[in-house]
Design a protein around this motif. Structure first.
Motif, PDB file in Angstrom:
ATOM      1  N   ALA A  94     -74.452   4.298  17.049  1.00  0.00           N
ATOM      2  CA  ALA A  94     -75.148   3.460  17.949  1.00  0.00           C
ATOM      3  C   ALA A  94     -75.393   4.567  19.266  1.00  0.00           C
ATOM      4  CB  ALA A  94     -74.540   2.242  18.338  1.00  0.00           C
ATOM      5  N   LEU A  95     -74.124   5.426  19.561  1.00  0.00           N
ATOM      6  CA  LEU A  95     -74.305   5.965  20.894  1.00  0.00           C
ATOM      7  C   LEU A  95     -75.040   6.966  20.770  1.00  0.00           C
ATOM      8  CD1 LEU A  95     -72.910   6.441  23.523  1.00  0.00           C
ATOM      9  CD2 LEU A  95     -71.137   7.953  22.357  1.00  0.00           C
ATOM     10  N   GLU A  96     -75.310   7.763  19.432  1.00  0.00           N
ATOM     11  CA  GLU A  96     -76.319   8.855  19.442  1.00  0.00           C
ATOM     12  C   GLU A  96     -77.921   8.238  19.390  1.00  0.00           C
ATOM     13  OE1 GLU A  96     -74.287  11.566  16.180  1.00  0.00           O
ATOM     14  OE2 GLU A  96     -75.086   9.922  15.293  1.00  0.00           O
ATOM     15  N   GLN A  97     -77.952   6.875  19.175  1.00  0.00           N
ATOM     16  CA  GLN A  97     -79.469   6.402  19.149  1.00  0.00           C
ATOM     17  C   GLN A  97     -79.834   6.055  20.707  1.00  0.00           C
ATOM     18  OE1 GLN A  97     -79.795   2.928  17.080  1.00  0.00           O
ATOM     19  NE2 GLN A  97     -78.470   3.543  15.292  1.00  0.00           N
ATOM     20  N   LEU A  98     -78.854   6.167  21.464  1.00  0.00           N
ATOM     21  CA  LEU A  98     -79.247   5.700  22.987  1.00  0.00           C
ATOM     22  C   LEU A  98     -80.107   6.930  23.831  1.00  0.00           C
ATOM     23  CD1 LEU A  98     -75.837   4.338  24.509  1.00  0.00           C
ATOM     24  CD2 LEU A  98     -77.840   3.041  23.687  1.00  0.00           C
ATOM     25  N   ASP A  99     -80.024   8.115  23.083  1.00  0.00           N
ATOM     26  CA  ASP A  99     -80.876   9.137  23.625  1.00  0.00           C
ATOM     27  C   ASP A  99     -82.450   8.682  23.347  1.00  0.00           C
ATOM     28  OD1 ASP A  99     -78.732  10.763  24.596  1.00  0.00           O
ATOM     29  OD2 ASP A  99     -78.537  11.808  22.626  1.00  0.00           O
ATOM     30  N   TYR A 100     -82.531   8.310  22.082  1.00  0.00           N
ATOM     31  CA  TYR A 100     -83.803   7.945  21.778  1.00  0.00           C
ATOM     32  C   TYR A 100     -84.335   6.706  22.647  1.00  0.00           C
ATOM     33  CZ  TYR A 100     -83.560  10.927  18.003  1.00  0.00           C
ATOM     34  OH  TYR A 100     -83.322  12.396  17.451  1.00  0.00           O
ATOM     35  N   VAL A 101     -83.677   5.752  23.101  1.00  0.00           N
ATOM     36  CA  VAL A 101     -83.791   4.675  23.675  1.00  0.00           C
ATOM     37  C   VAL A 101     -84.270   4.904  24.920  1.00  0.00           C
ATOM     38  CG1 VAL A 101     -82.612   2.383  24.620  1.00  0.00           C
ATOM     39  CG2 VAL A 101     -82.378   2.979  22.341  1.00  0.00           C
ATOM     40  N   LYS A 102     -83.290   6.057  25.512  1.00  0.00           N
ATOM     41  CA  LYS A 102     -83.855   6.466  26.922  1.00  0.00           C
ATOM     42  C   LYS A 102     -84.879   7.037  27.122  1.00  0.00           C
ATOM     43  CE  LYS A 102     -81.929   9.552  30.588  1.00  0.00           C
ATOM     44  NZ  LYS A 102     -80.844  10.411  30.804  1.00  0.00           N
ATOM     45  N   ALA A 103     -85.303   7.852  25.995  1.00  0.00           N
ATOM     46  CA  ALA A 103     -86.594   8.695  26.070  1.00  0.00           C
ATOM     47  C   ALA A 103     -87.663   7.649  25.749  1.00  0.00           C
ATOM     48  CB  ALA A 103     -86.566   9.544  24.914  1.00  0.00           C
ATOM     49  N   TYR A 104     -87.369   6.378  25.131  1.00  0.00           N
ATOM     50  CA  TYR A 104     -88.557   5.565  24.962  1.00  0.00           C
ATOM     51  C   TYR A 104     -88.791   4.965  26.415  1.00  0.00           C
ATOM     52  CZ  TYR A 104     -91.441   1.704  23.810  1.00  0.00           C
ATOM     53  OH  TYR A 104     -92.369   0.772  23.739  1.00  0.00           O
ATOM     54  N   PHE A 105     -87.912   4.691  27.360  1.00  0.00           N
ATOM     55  CA  PHE A 105     -88.236   3.796  28.440  1.00  0.00           C
ATOM     56  C   PHE A 105     -88.387   4.925  29.811  1.00  0.00           C
ATOM     57  CE2 PHE A 105     -85.643   0.554  26.233  1.00  0.00           C
ATOM     58  CZ  PHE A 105     -86.480  -0.616  26.461  1.00  0.00           C
ATOM     59  N   MET A 106     -88.245   5.987  29.434  1.00  0.00           N
ATOM     60  CA  MET A 106     -88.641   7.025  30.765  1.00  0.00           C
ATOM     61  C   MET A 106     -89.894   6.813  31.299  1.00  0.00           C
ATOM     62  SD  MET A 106     -85.813   8.334  31.841  1.00  0.00           S
ATOM     63  CE  MET A 106     -86.230   9.765  32.583  1.00  0.00           C
ATOM     64  N   PRO A 107     -90.862   6.866  30.492  1.00  0.00           N
ATOM     65  CA  PRO A 107     -92.237   6.441  31.163  1.00  0.00           C
ATOM     66  C   PRO A 107     -92.305   5.278  31.883  1.00  0.00           C
ATOM     67  CG  PRO A 107     -92.369   7.206  28.775  1.00  0.00           C
ATOM     68  CD  PRO A 107     -90.979   6.942  29.144  1.00  0.00           C
ATOM     69  N   TYR A 108     -91.691   4.371  31.646  1.00  0.00           N
ATOM     70  CA  TYR A 108     -91.766   2.919  32.452  1.00  0.00           C
ATOM     71  C   TYR A 108     -90.702   2.789  33.187  1.00  0.00           C
ATOM     72  CZ  TYR A 108     -93.989   2.404  27.835  1.00  0.00           C
ATOM     73  OH  TYR A 108     -95.009   2.332  26.633  1.00  0.00           O
ATOM     74  N   ARG A 109     -89.877   3.814  33.449  1.00  0.00           N
ATOM     75  CA  ARG A 109     -88.881   3.604  34.593  1.00  0.00           C
ATOM     76  C   ARG A 109     -89.070   3.241  36.079  1.00  0.00           C
ATOM     77  NH1 ARG A 109     -89.598   8.944  33.935  1.00  0.00           N
ATOM     78  NH2 ARG A 109     -89.796  10.309  35.691  1.00  0.00           N
ATOM     79  N   ASN A 110     -90.186   3.617  36.252  1.00  0.00           N
ATOM     80  CA  ASN A 110     -90.531   3.241  37.822  1.00  0.00           C
ATOM     81  C   ASN A 110     -91.414   1.853  37.755  1.00  0.00           C
ATOM     82  OD1 ASN A 110     -89.357   5.492  39.069  1.00  0.00           O
ATOM     83  ND2 ASN A 110     -91.314   6.657  38.435  1.00  0.00           N
ATOM     84  N   ASP A 111     -91.836   1.417  36.600  1.00  0.00           N
ATOM     85  CA  ASP A 111     -92.568   0.083  36.599  1.00  0.00           C
ATOM     86  C   ASP A 111     -91.816  -1.169  36.462  1.00  0.00           C
ATOM     87  OD1 ASP A 111     -94.841   1.668  37.016  1.00  0.00           O
ATOM     88  OD2 ASP A 111     -95.017   2.371  34.916  1.00  0.00           O
ATOM     89  N   MET A 112     -90.393  -0.881  35.913  1.00  0.00           N
ATOM     90  CA  MET A 112     -89.851  -2.123  35.488  1.00  0.00           C
ATOM     91  C   MET A 112     -88.942  -2.682  36.705  1.00  0.00           C
ATOM     92  SD  MET A 112     -88.646  -0.972  31.648  1.00  0.00           S
ATOM     93  CE  MET A 112     -87.718   0.518  32.172  1.00  0.00           C
TER      94      MET A 112
END
Length: 90
Positions: free
Chosen positions: A3-21
């Protein structure tokens, strides 16, 4: 992968939306339907007759034949409230 290793992928997915959420609904829209981030509660996501509507029909609270951001918001907030109950703390 842990689960901890997966967080890097979660972060990468959300990065493009970080200023819109700006709210919980925007975070959920980043997953379900990114084009709806920042839209008003009346925004229609899916209409009856579409595959997307059929796949998400349980979200249409009033059986109106359309799924709005308000419908999604209701479901997401109810799940959050339930998850915040002390019996779910782990």
């Amino acid at each position: 992968m842990s689960a901890l290793e997966q967080l890097d992928y979660v972060k990468a997915y959300f990065m493009p939306y970080r200023n819109d959420m700006a709210c919980l609904e925007d975070v959920y829209m980043a997953i379900l339907y990114p084009a709806a981030i920042g839209q008003p509660p009346t925004h229609v996501l899916f209409k009856k007759g579409s595959i997307a509507y059929r796949q998400n029909a349980g979200i249409d609270r009033k059986n109106s034949g359309k799924i709005t951001l308000a419908d999604v918001s209701y479901k997401v907030r109810r799940k959050l409230e339930k998850g915040m109950h002390p019996k779910f703390y782990g």
